[in-house]
Design a protein around this motif. Structure first.
Motif, PDB file in Angstrom:
ATOM      1  N   GLU A   1      -3.596   4.990  21.191  1.00 35.82           N
ATOM      2  CA  GLU A   1      -2.376   4.347  21.691  1.00 35.82           C
ATOM      3  C   GLU A   1      -1.335   4.175  20.604  1.00 35.82           C
ATOM      4  N   ALA A   2      -1.758   3.757  19.428  1.00 31.51           N
ATOM      5  CA  ALA A   2      -0.828   3.550  18.311  1.00 31.51           C
ATOM      6  C   ALA A   2      -0.939   4.702  17.323  1.00 31.51           C
ATOM      7  N   PRO A   3       0.184   5.163  16.776  1.00 29.63           N
ATOM      8  CA  PRO A   3       0.115   6.201  15.740  1.00 29.63           C
ATOM      9  C   PRO A   3      -0.725   5.733  14.554  1.00 29.63           C
ATOM     10  N   PRO A   4      -1.453   6.641  13.901  1.00 34.28           N
ATOM     11  CA  PRO A   4      -2.339   6.245  12.807  1.00 34.28           C
ATOM     12  C   PRO A   4      -1.631   5.929  11.494  1.00 34.28           C
ATOM     13  N   PHE A   5      -0.352   6.240  11.403  1.00 36.41           N
ATOM     14  CA  PHE A   5       0.407   5.974  10.180  1.00 36.41           C
ATOM     15  C   PHE A   5       1.607   5.094  10.514  1.00 36.41           C
ATOM     16  N   PRO A   6       2.056   4.247   9.555  1.00 33.00           N
ATOM     17  CA  PRO A   6       1.572   4.161   8.170  1.00 33.00           C
ATOM     18  C   PRO A   6       0.268   3.372   8.048  1.00 33.00           C
ATOM     19  N   VAL A   7      -0.531   3.735   7.051  1.00 31.55           N
ATOM     20  CA  VAL A   7      -1.715   2.959   6.707  1.00 31.55           C
ATOM     21  C   VAL A   7      -1.307   1.881   5.704  1.00 31.55           C
ATOM     22  N   ARG A   8      -2.100   0.816   5.612  1.00 34.90           N
ATOM     23  CA  ARG A   8      -1.760  -0.302   4.724  1.00 34.90           C
ATOM     24  C   ARG A   8      -2.965  -0.702   3.889  1.00 34.90           C
ATOM     25  N   GLU A   9      -2.691  -1.137   2.670  1.00 34.96           N
ATOM     26  CA  GLU A   9      -3.739  -1.617   1.775  1.00 34.96           C
ATOM     27  C   GLU A   9      -3.155  -2.699   0.874  1.00 34.96           C
ATOM     28  N   THR A  10      -3.895  -3.799   0.725  1.00 35.14           N
ATOM     29  CA  THR A  10      -3.454  -4.901  -0.117  1.00 35.14           C
ATOM     30  C   THR A  10      -4.077  -4.783  -1.501  1.00 35.14           C
ATOM     31  N   HIS A  11      -3.255  -5.066  -2.523  1.00 33.46           N
ATOM     32  CA  HIS A  11      -3.689  -4.998  -3.915  1.00 33.46           C
ATOM     33  C   HIS A  11      -3.488  -6.376  -4.538  1.00 33.46           C
ATOM     34  N   PRO A  12      -4.516  -7.234  -4.441  1.00 33.19           N
ATOM     35  CA  PRO A  12      -4.346  -8.628  -4.885  1.00 33.19           C
ATOM     36  C   PRO A  12      -4.057  -8.768  -6.366  1.00 33.19           C
ATOM     37  N   GLU A  13      -4.476  -7.781  -7.189  1.00 34.19           N
ATOM     38  CA  GLU A  13      -4.215  -7.882  -8.614  1.00 34.19           C
ATOM     39  C   GLU A  13      -2.730  -7.875  -8.939  1.00 34.19           C
ATOM     40  N   PHE A  14      -1.925  -7.300  -8.044  1.00 30.62           N
ATOM     41  CA  PHE A  14      -0.474  -7.293  -8.232  1.00 30.62           C
ATOM     42  C   PHE A  14       0.248  -8.078  -7.143  1.00 30.62           C
ATOM     43  N   GLY A  15      -0.511  -8.671  -6.222  1.00 30.51           N
ATOM     44  CA  GLY A  15       0.090  -9.483  -5.176  1.00 30.51           C
ATOM     45  C   GLY A  15       0.962  -8.698  -4.224  1.00 30.51           C
ATOM     46  N   VAL A  16       0.561  -7.457  -3.902  1.00 30.07           N
ATOM     47  CA  VAL A  16       1.418  -6.595  -3.099  1.00 30.07           C
ATOM     48  C   VAL A  16       0.591  -5.850  -2.058  1.00 30.07           C
ATOM     49  N   THR A  17       1.201  -5.599  -0.902  1.00 31.95           N
ATOM     50  CA  THR A  17       0.612  -4.764   0.145  1.00 31.95           C
ATOM     51  C   THR A  17       1.421  -3.486   0.243  1.00 31.95           C
TER      52      THR A  17
ATOM     53  N   PHE B   1       3.000  10.182  -1.771  1.00 28.65           N
ATOM     54  CA  PHE B   1       2.093  10.412  -2.890  1.00 28.65           C
ATOM     55  C   PHE B   1       1.160   9.227  -3.085  1.00 28.65           C
ATOM     56  N   ALA B   2      -0.122   9.500  -3.220  1.00 27.11           N
ATOM     57  CA  ALA B   2      -1.188   8.521  -3.485  1.00 27.11           C
ATOM     58  C   ALA B   2      -1.511   7.647  -2.285  1.00 27.11           C
ATOM     59  N   GLY B   3      -0.845   7.831  -1.158  1.00 23.06           N
ATOM     60  CA  GLY B   3      -1.134   7.030   0.013  1.00 23.06           C
ATOM     61  C   GLY B   3      -0.888   5.551  -0.261  1.00 23.06           C
ATOM     62  N   ALA B   4      -1.735   4.698   0.298  1.00 25.99           N
ATOM     63  CA  ALA B   4      -1.580   3.259   0.105  1.00 25.99           C
ATOM     64  C   ALA B   4      -2.288   2.765  -1.146  1.00 25.99           C
ATOM     65  N   ARG B   5      -2.816   3.693  -1.938  1.00 27.36           N
ATOM     66  CA  ARG B   5      -3.386   3.326  -3.231  1.00 27.36           C
ATOM     67  C   ARG B   5      -2.270   3.201  -4.267  1.00 27.36           C
ATOM     68  N   ILE B   6      -2.583   2.632  -5.405  1.00 25.18           N
ATOM     69  CA  ILE B   6      -1.677   2.641  -6.559  1.00 25.18           C
ATOM     70  C   ILE B   6      -2.188   3.706  -7.511  1.00 25.18           C
ATOM     71  N   ASP B   7      -1.385   4.736  -7.742  1.00 23.51           N
ATOM     72  CA  ASP B   7      -1.841   5.811  -8.609  1.00 23.51           C
ATOM     73  C   ASP B   7      -2.003   5.311 -10.044  1.00 23.51           C
ATOM     74  N   VAL B   8      -2.789   6.025 -10.835  1.00 20.06           N
ATOM     75  CA  VAL B   8      -3.186   5.547 -12.158  1.00 20.06           C
ATOM     76  C   VAL B   8      -1.979   5.322 -13.062  1.00 20.06           C
ATOM     77  N   GLY B   9      -1.023   6.241 -13.038  1.00 23.41           N
ATOM     78  CA  GLY B   9       0.149   6.095 -13.895  1.00 23.41           C
ATOM     79  C   GLY B   9       0.958   4.863 -13.559  1.00 23.41           C
ATOM     80  N   THR B  10       1.212   4.654 -12.266  1.00 19.53           N
ATOM     81  CA  THR B  10       1.954   3.464 -11.846  1.00 19.53           C
ATOM     82  C   THR B  10       1.201   2.193 -12.215  1.00 19.53           C
ATOM     83  N   ARG B  11      -0.120   2.232 -12.083  1.00 22.96           N
ATOM     84  CA  ARG B  11      -0.932   1.063 -12.448  1.00 22.96           C
ATOM     85  C   ARG B  11      -0.771   0.731 -13.931  1.00 22.96           C
ATOM     86  N   VAL B  12      -0.739   1.764 -14.783  1.00 18.54           N
ATOM     87  CA  VAL B  12      -0.552   1.532 -16.215  1.00 18.54           C
ATOM     88  C   VAL B  12       0.794   0.874 -16.479  1.00 18.54           C
ATOM     89  N   LEU B  13       1.852   1.365 -15.833  1.00 14.40           N
ATOM     90  CA  LEU B  13       3.174   0.769 -16.017  1.00 14.40           C
ATOM     91  C   LEU B  13       3.208  -0.670 -15.502  1.00 14.40           C
TER      92      LEU B  13
END
Length: 431
Positions: A210-226, A234-246
């Protein structure tokens, strides 16, 4: 019908180089198969949707063959502009309709402005693109999630007898693509390879949820962001390694984007504004911050959450990224404070307008590794920053961009380095 002049197509304003072409053999196969299908099934241009046409090779060849009203979706802003430029160069946007009125449209072509006589009508990946469509031509995307979203959209909105013809270069195709298509279509038939390309024909759309499968969502409590992500982001709802380093670097510096020490204001700032106890960035009140090439918008969202006085702009050339970033801002309650734009390297934003630019540049152009994708964004950052403004960049350490950043933006220091990624801070030179 004369042979279509594929060799006249250009990628501009996207990166151009001898090894980067504006068409490939897959485009030609899709056009050939489409014209045969049109002849066999008596289709008109408005019965056809083209998805993933990089620079217009598919759409414009079909227009050249006499089809009109073709529905079109391109993800990249650069591809949209290149297609219009190529159409203008070939005289396809200066034709007259039966009443003698101009059927031409310019670079600002939209679905609402194209008119009934337009050779092609652009859409986002939505119901307007696909409702009633009986034939879909698709240049296979690199990401399986993007293919899954497209296949669901076709099965969801197109006609019951729709035929999806997807194509790609054999070296980039996998069995997983067949499996993804089979989730949305009962019949999936790979064709014999030709000219190092292959087509896949998918028919008989399955029932969709019934509902489209996108967008997908993921919460990242270490940065307080969904994060919210459409299939092409790019990278979907994950935080890619480079962005995480920054993000780690900015968090460790209390999100102040400062040189070491609370008394070191950004160059050109009023030192009286420094050292604020509320953790705001030192030196500029109501600063303007641009997340350049924002992807799902994680940098923009975290910045807006931790700097409520800042005006944040997130921009990307990918429509999937922009849709994702807008959903991310809504999920974090900052949609009213973050402007998200679909643009080519911030070209619609004014010069010398930003205090800070945040950048995690790509090093791929489609399936090709090419550093020009990053250097275009370095040049864009230099244009967007005011004198003394800061560019914070994270990149693969093997690329050694520090010298390039110094030449194109201004004095650059290495702030952090891991075996894989480097974070630098560049100060925009006086103009």
């Amino acid at each position: 019908m004369s042979e279509f002049p594929y060799e006249r197509l250009r990628r501009f304003p996207d990166v151009e180089a001898p090894e980067l072409q504006a068409h490939d053999a897959t485009d030609l196969l899709l056009v050939e198969r489409c014209l045969a299908h049109v002849a066999d099934h008596d289709l008109t241009g408005s019965d056809i949707a083209v998805i993933g046409d990089g620079y217009g090779a598919i759409t414009l060849a079909l227009v050249d063959a006499g089809l009109r009203g073709i529905r079109l979706h391109q993800d990249l802003a650069t591809g949209r502009r290149a297609l219009v430029r190529n159409a203008e160069e070939l005289g396809m946007l200066r034709t007259l309709d039966a009443d003698g009125a101009s059927a031409g449209v310019g670079p600002g072509l939209t679905a609402s402005s194209a008119g009934d006589g337009a050779p092609f009508v652009p859409h986002e990946l939505d119901a307007a693109l696909l409702t009633g469509v009986r034939l879909v031509l698709l240049q296979l995307p690199k990401a399986l999630a993007e293919l899954a979203e497209i296949a669901d959209a076709v099965a969801r909105w197109a006609a019951d007898d729709v035929v999806l013809i997807a194509g790609g270069r054999v070296k980039h195709m996998t069995l997983a693509q067949n499996e993804i298509l089979a989730r949305s279509f009962a019949r999936v038939q790979p064709q014999r390879a030709e000219r190092k390309s292959r087509l896949i024909v998918a028919e008989d759309p399955r029932d969709v949820p019934e509902a489209p499968p996108f967008p997908v969502r993921e919460t990242h409590p270490e940065f307080g962001v969904t994060l919210a992500a459409h299939g092409g982001a790019f990278a979907g709802a994950r935080i890619d390694v480079g962005t995480r380093v920054l993000l780690d670097v900015l968090t460790d510096r209390r999100s102040q984007l400062l040189m070491d020490g609370p008394g070191d204001a950004r160059e050109g700032a009023d030192s009286a504004d420094c050292g604020r106890s509320d953790g705001q960035i030192c030196g500029v009140v109501n600063e303007i911050v641009i997340d350049l090439g924002c992807g799902t918008g994680v940098l923009a969202a975290v910045y807006a959450l931790t700097h409520p006085d800042a005006r944040v702009i997130a921009t990307d050339r990918s429509a999937a990224a922009v849709a994702s970033a807008r959903a991310t801002m809504a999920a974090n309650g900052v949609a009213d404070r973050v402007q998200v734009t679909h643009d080519d390297a911030g070209s619609d934003l004014p010069d010398a307008s930003a205090d800070v630019v945040l950048l995690n540049p790509p090093f791929h152009l489609g399936t090709s590794v090419h550093t020009a994708a990053a250097t275009r964004l370095f040049d864009a950052a230099a244009r967007l920053l005011r004198s003394g403004g800061e560019l914070w960049t994270v990149y693969n350490s093997s690329l050694a961009y520090k010298g390039e950043l110094t030449r194109r933006v201004g004095r650059t220091e290495q702030v952090h380095r891991t075996p894989k990624f480097t974070v630098t801070r560049s100060i925009r030179s006086e103009r």
